[in-house]
Design a protein around this motif. Structure first.
Motif, PDB file in Angstrom:
ATOM      1  N   VAL A 176       0.840  -1.202   0.000  1.00 44.30           N
ATOM      2  CA  VAL A 176       0.000   0.000   0.000  1.00 44.30           C
ATOM      3  C   VAL A 176       0.879   1.257   0.000  1.00 44.30           C
ATOM      4  O   VAL A 176       0.623   2.212  -0.756  1.00 44.30           O
ATOM      5  N   LEU A 177       1.915   1.281   0.831  1.00 43.06           N
ATOM      6  CA  LEU A 177       2.802   2.431   0.870  1.00 43.06           C
ATOM      7  C   LEU A 177       3.525   2.619  -0.453  1.00 43.06           C
ATOM      8  O   LEU A 177       3.708   3.747  -0.931  1.00 43.06           O
ATOM      9  N   TRP A 178       3.954   1.519  -1.050  1.00 43.65           N
ATOM     10  CA  TRP A 178       4.635   1.592  -2.345  1.00 43.65           C
ATOM     11  C   TRP A 178       3.700   2.163  -3.408  1.00 43.65           C
ATOM     12  O   TRP A 178       4.097   3.046  -4.190  1.00 43.65           O
ATOM     13  N   ALA A 179       2.444   1.674  -3.438  1.00 46.56           N
ATOM     14  CA  ALA A 179       1.491   2.178  -4.421  1.00 46.56           C
ATOM     15  C   ALA A 179       1.301   3.681  -4.259  1.00 46.56           C
ATOM     16  O   ALA A 179       1.223   4.432  -5.246  1.00 46.56           O
ATOM     17  N   ASN A 180       1.266   4.139  -3.026  1.00 48.99           N
ATOM     18  CA  ASN A 180       1.064   5.567  -2.771  1.00 48.99           C
ATOM     19  C   ASN A 180       2.249   6.392  -3.260  1.00 48.99           C
ATOM     20  O   ASN A 180       2.085   7.357  -4.015  1.00 48.99           O
ATOM     21  N   VAL A 181       3.452   5.995  -2.852  1.00 48.27           N
ATOM     22  CA  VAL A 181       4.616   6.805  -3.200  1.00 48.27           C
ATOM     23  C   VAL A 181       4.963   6.660  -4.678  1.00 48.27           C
ATOM     24  O   VAL A 181       5.422   7.618  -5.317  1.00 48.27           O
ATOM     25  N   HIS A 182       4.719   5.477  -5.254  1.00 48.15           N
ATOM     26  CA  HIS A 182       4.995   5.293  -6.682  1.00 48.15           C
ATOM     27  C   HIS A 182       4.044   6.149  -7.523  1.00 48.15           C
ATOM     28  O   HIS A 182       4.455   6.736  -8.529  1.00 48.15           O
ATOM     29  N   GLY A 183       2.795   6.220  -7.086  1.00 51.64           N
ATOM     30  CA  GLY A 183       1.858   7.084  -7.798  1.00 51.64           C
ATOM     31  C   GLY A 183       2.290   8.536  -7.775  1.00 51.64           C
ATOM     32  O   GLY A 183       2.230   9.243  -8.794  1.00 51.64           O
ATOM     33  N   LEU A 184       2.746   9.000  -6.614  1.00 56.59           N
ATOM     34  CA  LEU A 184       3.262  10.365  -6.523  1.00 56.59           C
ATOM     35  C   LEU A 184       4.437  10.559  -7.481  1.00 56.59           C
ATOM     36  O   LEU A 184       4.512  11.557  -8.204  1.00 56.59           O
ATOM     37  N   ALA A 185       5.361   9.598  -7.467  1.00 57.65           N
ATOM     38  CA  ALA A 185       6.559   9.721  -8.297  1.00 57.65           C
ATOM     39  C   ALA A 185       6.199   9.786  -9.774  1.00 57.65           C
ATOM     40  O   ALA A 185       6.692  10.654 -10.508  1.00 57.65           O
ATOM     41  N   VAL A 186       5.346   8.888 -10.238  1.00 60.99           N
ATOM     42  CA  VAL A 186       4.994   8.843 -11.656  1.00 60.99           C
ATOM     43  C   VAL A 186       4.279  10.127 -12.082  1.00 60.99           C
ATOM     44  O   VAL A 186       4.575  10.713 -13.130  1.00 60.99           O
ATOM     45  N   LEU A 187       3.325  10.574 -11.271  1.00 64.75           N
ATOM     46  CA  LEU A 187       2.575  11.781 -11.627  1.00 64.75           C
ATOM     47  C   LEU A 187       3.467  13.020 -11.612  1.00 64.75           C
ATOM     48  O   LEU A 187       3.277  13.935 -12.426  1.00 64.75           O
ATOM     49  N   MET A 188       4.458  13.047 -10.728  1.00 67.03           N
ATOM     50  CA  MET A 188       5.375  14.185 -10.711  1.00 67.03           C
ATOM     51  C   MET A 188       6.344  14.126 -11.886  1.00 67.03           C
ATOM     52  O   MET A 188       6.649  15.150 -12.498  1.00 67.03           O
ATOM     53  N   VAL A 189       6.810  12.933 -12.218  1.00 67.07           N
ATOM     54  CA  VAL A 189       7.709  12.789 -13.370  1.00 67.07           C
ATOM     55  C   VAL A 189       7.030  13.260 -14.645  1.00 67.07           C
ATOM     56  O   VAL A 189       7.640  13.942 -15.484  1.00 67.07           O
ATOM     57  N   HIS A 190       5.748  12.939 -14.799  1.00 64.44           N
ATOM     58  CA  HIS A 190       5.026  13.303 -16.021  1.00 64.44           C
ATOM     59  C   HIS A 190       4.451  14.710 -15.969  1.00 64.44           C
ATOM     60  O   HIS A 190       3.804  15.144 -16.927  1.00 64.44           O
ATOM     61  N   GLY A 191       4.668  15.425 -14.866  1.00 61.09           N
ATOM     62  CA  GLY A 191       4.213  16.797 -14.780  1.00 61.09           C
ATOM     63  C   GLY A 191       2.741  16.972 -14.482  1.00 61.09           C
ATOM     64  O   GLY A 191       2.228  18.095 -14.518  1.00 61.09           O
ATOM     65  N   ALA A 192       2.053  15.860 -14.166  1.00 60.47           N
ATOM     66  CA  ALA A 192       0.609  15.956 -13.939  1.00 60.47           C
ATOM     67  C   ALA A 192       0.286  16.710 -12.654  1.00 60.47           C
ATOM     68  O   ALA A 192      -0.637  17.532 -12.623  1.00 60.47           O
ATOM     69  N   LEU A 193       1.027  16.454 -11.586  1.00 60.31           N
ATOM     70  CA  LEU A 193       0.738  17.124 -10.314  1.00 60.31           C
ATOM     71  C   LEU A 193       1.107  18.608 -10.351  1.00 60.31           C
ATOM     72  O   LEU A 193       0.307  19.446  -9.919  1.00 60.31           O
TER      73      LEU A 193
END
Length: 244
Positions: A176-193
């Motif tokens: 669960v923690l991995w899913a949370n932090v990985h989602g943050l990482a991917v969305l930040m890498v792609h500029g979505a956040l």
């Protein structure tokens, strides 16, 4: 990207002739994915970046997927080392500040290091989690991926030993923690956040820590003020007494 920019980057990061052919190819794959993204990862592009013949990669790797699996395995190893280093630094900083880096804070530090790793090396980070591009049966890829996940499991187990979420398996909590932090990482890498929250995107890992782990980040000591030269009074020579 402009061709001139790609050529300049390639010239700056071209593998050294003294490196082994295998390492030159792995470094070339990292350079290509950084400059051109996953779409540019071809055996021809990697060979060109490494300065070898087009057929050379297949003399060291059975396929493009095997070569990318080796590069991704190295990415996992560097991610593990990055998190370990950040944990050591955070422990020293906490001790210097007279604070405690308790197990939940260690989880928070690891999560922030994960996001920063993704932002610092987005190409390799993306490659690490693309099973359609890498050979997921590669033993080293499996080993390094396992080590990376169980680094998080061990941190979770430490927090559970300290009284946090003891009713769940550590592997489940880690997922669960991995899913949370990985989602943050991917969305930040792609500029979505940054696109939806602007500059507040930089504060999202800390907010995630508060919401998921229930802790505030450790305060960062304010830097010492720098004197403004314009504010320093300059003696007026007309008001000075006779030095004799």
């Amino acid at each position: 990207r402009p061709a001139a920019q790609q050529q300049e980057r390639g010239a700056m990061t071209r593998p050294r002739r003294s490196d082994s052919p295998r390492e030159r190819l792995l470094q070339a794959a990292r350079d290509v994915v950084t400059a051109e993204g996953l779409e540019g990862l071809t055996l021809r592009a990697i060979a060109r970046q490494a300065g070898v013949s087009h057929g050379a990669p297949l003399r060291h790797f059975p396929s493009l997927a095997a070569l990318l699996a080796a590069a991704a395995a190295d990415g996992f190893a560097r991610l593990i080392a990055t998190i370990d280093t950040r944990l050591t630094e955070a422990q020293r900083a906490a001790e210097a500040a007279g604070a405690e880096l308790d197990p939940r804070r260690r989880l928070a530090v690891a999560g922030e290091a994960y996001v920063q790793f993704a932002l610092d090396d987005p190409g390799v980070f993306s490659m690490m989690f693309r099973p359609e591009r890498v050979d997921v049966s590669d033993p080293d890829y499996q080993t390094q991926g396992y080590r990376s996940f169980h680094q998080l499991v061990d941190l979770v187990a430490g927090a559970q030993a300290d009284g946090w979420q003891r009713d769940h398996r550590p592997e489940t909590l880690a997922a669960v923690l991995w899913a949370n932090v990985h989602g943050l990482a991917v969305l930040m890498v792609h500029g979505a956040l940054p696109a939806v929250v602007g500059d507040d995107a930089a504060h999202l890992p800390a907010l995630s820590t508060l919401l998921v782990l229930g802790i505030e980040p450790l305060p960062v000591p304010a830097p010492a003020p720098v004197p403004d030269p314009a504010a320093v009074p300059v003696p007026d020579p007309d008001l000075q007494g006779d030095p004799r």
